[in-house]
Write an enzyme that holds these catalytic residues in place. Structure first.
Site, PDB file in Angstrom:
ATOM      1  N   ASP A 184       0.848  -1.204   0.000  1.00 46.62           N
ATOM      2  CA  ASP A 184       0.000   0.000   0.000  1.00 46.62           C
ATOM      3  C   ASP A 184       0.873   1.240   0.000  1.00 46.62           C
ATOM      4  OD1 ASP A 184       0.844  -0.500   2.713  1.00 46.62           O
ATOM      5  OD2 ASP A 184      -0.714   0.863   3.428  1.00 46.62           O
ATOM      6  N   GLU A 225       0.035  -0.898   5.895  1.00 52.29           N
ATOM      7  CA  GLU A 225       1.114  -0.340   6.730  1.00 52.29           C
ATOM      8  C   GLU A 225       0.919   1.156   6.898  1.00 52.29           C
ATOM      9  OE1 GLU A 225       4.771   1.386   8.120  1.00 52.29           O
ATOM     10  OE2 GLU A 225       3.822   1.826   6.210  1.00 52.29           O
TER      11      GLU A 225
HETATM   12  N1  BES Z   1       8.727   3.060   5.435  1.00 54.91           N
HETATM   13  C1  BES Z   1       8.104   3.965   6.317  1.00 54.91           C
HETATM   14  C2  BES Z   1       8.781   4.100   7.655  1.00 54.91           C
HETATM   15  C3  BES Z   1      10.207   4.597   7.637  1.00 54.91           C
HETATM   16  C4  BES Z   1      10.638   5.522   6.732  1.00 54.91           C
HETATM   17  C5  BES Z   1      11.082   4.118   8.574  1.00 54.91           C
HETATM   18  C6  BES Z   1      11.953   5.955   6.747  1.00 54.91           C
HETATM   19  C7  BES Z   1      12.374   4.563   8.615  1.00 54.91           C
HETATM   20  C8  BES Z   1      12.821   5.477   7.691  1.00 54.91           C
HETATM   21  C9  BES Z   1       6.674   3.516   6.531  1.00 54.91           C
HETATM   22  O1  BES Z   1       6.022   3.153   5.341  1.00 54.91           O
HETATM   23  C10 BES Z   1       5.880   4.639   7.088  1.00 54.91           C
HETATM   24  O2  BES Z   1       5.788   5.657   6.460  1.00 54.91           O
HETATM   25  N2  BES Z   1       5.259   4.427   8.219  1.00 54.91           N
HETATM   26  C11 BES Z   1       4.338   5.328   8.763  1.00 54.91           C
HETATM   27  C12 BES Z   1       3.647   4.534   9.812  1.00 54.91           C
HETATM   28  C13 BES Z   1       2.351   4.973  10.288  1.00 54.91           C
HETATM   29  C14 BES Z   1       1.397   5.442   9.270  1.00 54.91           C
HETATM   30  C15 BES Z   1       1.766   3.970  11.228  1.00 54.91           C
HETATM   31  C16 BES Z   1       5.016   6.525   9.368  1.00 54.91           C
HETATM   32  O3  BES Z   1       6.144   6.419   9.865  1.00 54.91           O
HETATM   33  O4  BES Z   1       4.419   7.607   9.331  1.00 54.91           O
HETATM   34 MN    MN Z   2       7.155   1.953   4.190  1.00 54.77          MN
HETATM   35 MN    MN Z   3       5.387   5.097   4.383  1.00 50.09          MN
END
Ligand code: BES
Ligand code: MN
Ligand code: MN
Length: 463
Positions: free
Chosen positions: A94, A159
């Site tokens: 997603d 996610e």
């Molecule tokens: N891949 C990211 C998280 C990430 C980005 C970790 C860069 C470390 C470095 C993930 O897809 C993400 O964006 N997660 C969301 C989670 C949330 C919506 C629960 C976030 O961090 O905002």
């Molecule tokens: Mn991600």
């Molecule tokens: Mn993300």
């Protein structure tokens, strides 16, 4: 041996990119109800990719929570490496919404290659990185006809909206994902050409704060001065939650926080980081904000914080309308660090908001989703397999960093399943995750595949 697989991946690299483009054309925006069908199409695409790679028992697993039906998980396995470790490969198909569309140089769901990058929503987060896993498996299975390890693959479709479906699945059917190590490619490298393992992620709570004032919208000339304004109330509350110096004023907010060790802080200080360059080219603001007694890396990796994402309500059309809206909402999230518990932080925040709520306003705090912070262990053979793999591909020693972002399920892999997790990501700091003109550096797509092939090979030699 992995050399044949690496050769195959190089030969077939152009096709891998074309397939990725097909996946990127599917607007699998998990938060948008109008895209449920697209999200499912993306799941089917991933399932077909796994079947094509030679995985077995490939299927969609439906998810649902108490309140709603979720997006499907994609599962596949290959379990014929008797006596070898089992690797759980995780990714998500997603993506975040693409708006504001006018900021994109090429449309977000029409992938375009420009100067060695592929531009599209989801290019690096996480379709491109998830596809590296699929293509690494294909490369091994098509050349060796076998894998050096047992493999389970789980790819989620929520996610970006908190990952509740996969969390429930792990709680109820954790044994299905039983593995010796999990590999996640959904993080960044610290700098171009610098192989990086991420060893910590912040947790989060995502909330909505709703303020209600008058019974109905009111003429702001007739009632302004006497009627409560919910936007003003939200602004006043937000300003009290986070002070200008970055300190969060919620009582007990910082209780129990586990600071990074001196060794970790020393290591961060030796990373190639130029604060002025970061301000100018990554952030693009006149100044950096927050708790200035902490370094930028500490502020974004090991300190909790709060942000406001949008304030729906009232009049947002072109021009002017003089109205005092009856209600207004703020979408507010907190990033959490080790030692903090999402439910406890939410309770402290909700209580504080009740306390500071201005007169004449009723406030309601809703928790949209949450995830726990996590720091993973670096002292195991799987981490060494990862650093060895990347040393071969990049010709450099790996650096260990944390990430300020969140991947909610990683905490569950570690705490609930007891599976050590390796966060080996290939994004770059300027890949524009969640922003317009998201991209993936194609060299990293190919180096990622090769690193994963070599990692699996290395894990196969662990006993
Ligand atoms: N891949 C990211 C998280 C990430 C980005 C970790 C860069 C470390 C470095 C993930 O897809 C993400 O964006 N997660 C969301 C989670 C949330 C919506 C629960 C976030 O961090 O905002
Ligand atoms: Mn991600
Ligand atoms: Mn993300």
């Amino acid at each position: 041996m992995s050399e044949a697989a690496v050769g195959y991946a190089r030969e077939q690299g152009a096709r891998f990119v074309e397939e990725l483009k097909e996946l990127l054309r599917i607007p699998s925006v998990s938060t948008a109800p109008e895209h449920v069908g697209d999200v499912r199409r993306a799941a089917e695409f991933v399932a077909d990719g796994l079947r094509g790679a030679g995985l077995e028992n490939v299927r969609l697993i439906e998810t649902s929570t108490a309140v709603r039906k979720g997006h499907p998980l994609v599962y596949g396995e290959w379990l014929h490496a008797a006596g070898k470790p089992t690797v759980l490969l995780y990714g998500h198909y997603d993506v975040q919404p693409a708006e504001p569309l006018e900021e994109w140089k090429s449309p977000p769901f029409e992938p375009e290659e420009r100067d060695g990058n592929i531009y599209a929503r989801g290019a690096v987060d996480d379709k491109g990185q998830m596809w590296m896993h699929v293509k690494a498996l294909e490369s091994l299975l098509k050349t060796d006809g076998t894998l050096p390890v047992n493999v389970r693959v789980i790819v989620e479709g929520e996610e970006e909206v908190g990952g509740e479906g996969i969390a429930a699945f792990v709680r109820e059917h954790g044994d299905t994902l039983k593995a010796d190590v999990a590999l996640v490619s959904d993080t960044e490298m610290f700098a171009p050409d610098l192989p990086t393992l991420c060893v910590g992620l912040r947790g989060m709570i995502y909330t909505e704060l709703e303020a209600k004032g008058a019974a109905t919208d009111l003429h702001s000339g007739m009632y302004g001065g006497a009627a409560p304004n919910p936007f003003v109330a939200l602004a006043q509350m937000i300003a009290q939650i986070k002070r200008e110096d970055g300190h969060i004023a919620i009582p007990g907010f910082y209780d129990g926080i586990e600071d990074p060790t001196k060794a970790e802080l020393d290591a961060w200080r030796s990373l190639p980081f130029d604060e002025e360059e970061y301000r100018r080219h990554e952030v693009g603001s006149t100044e950096l904000t927050g708790e200035t007694m902490f370094s930028v890396l500490e502020r974004t990796w090991s300190r909790p914080t709060m942000d406001v994402h949008g304030m729906p309500g009232g009049f947002i059309g072109a021009g002017a309308k003089t109205v005092i809206p009856a209600k207004a909402t703020a979408k507010i999230s907190f990033r959490l660090v080790p030692g903090m518990k999402p439910e406890e932080t939410f309770a402290k925040y909700a209580e504080f908001v009740e306390e500071i709520c201005p007169r004449g306003i009723q406030v309601k705090t809703t928790l949209i989703h949450s995830g726990e912070p996590i720091v993973v262990s670096t002292d195991n053979a799987y981490v060494r397999a990862a650093t060895d793999a990347m040393a071969k591909v990049f010709g450099k020693e790996t650096v260990f960093v944390r990430g300020g972002g969140s991947i909610p399920i990683v905490g569950d892999f570690v705490r609930q399943l007891g599976t050590p997790t390796v966060l080996m990501g290939f994004g770059l700091p300027d890949d524009n995750l969640h922003a317009p003109n998201e991209k993936f550096h194609l060299a990293n797509f190919h180096r990622g595949i090769e690193s994963i092939v070599r990692f699996l090979d290395g894990v196969g030699a662990v006993n």
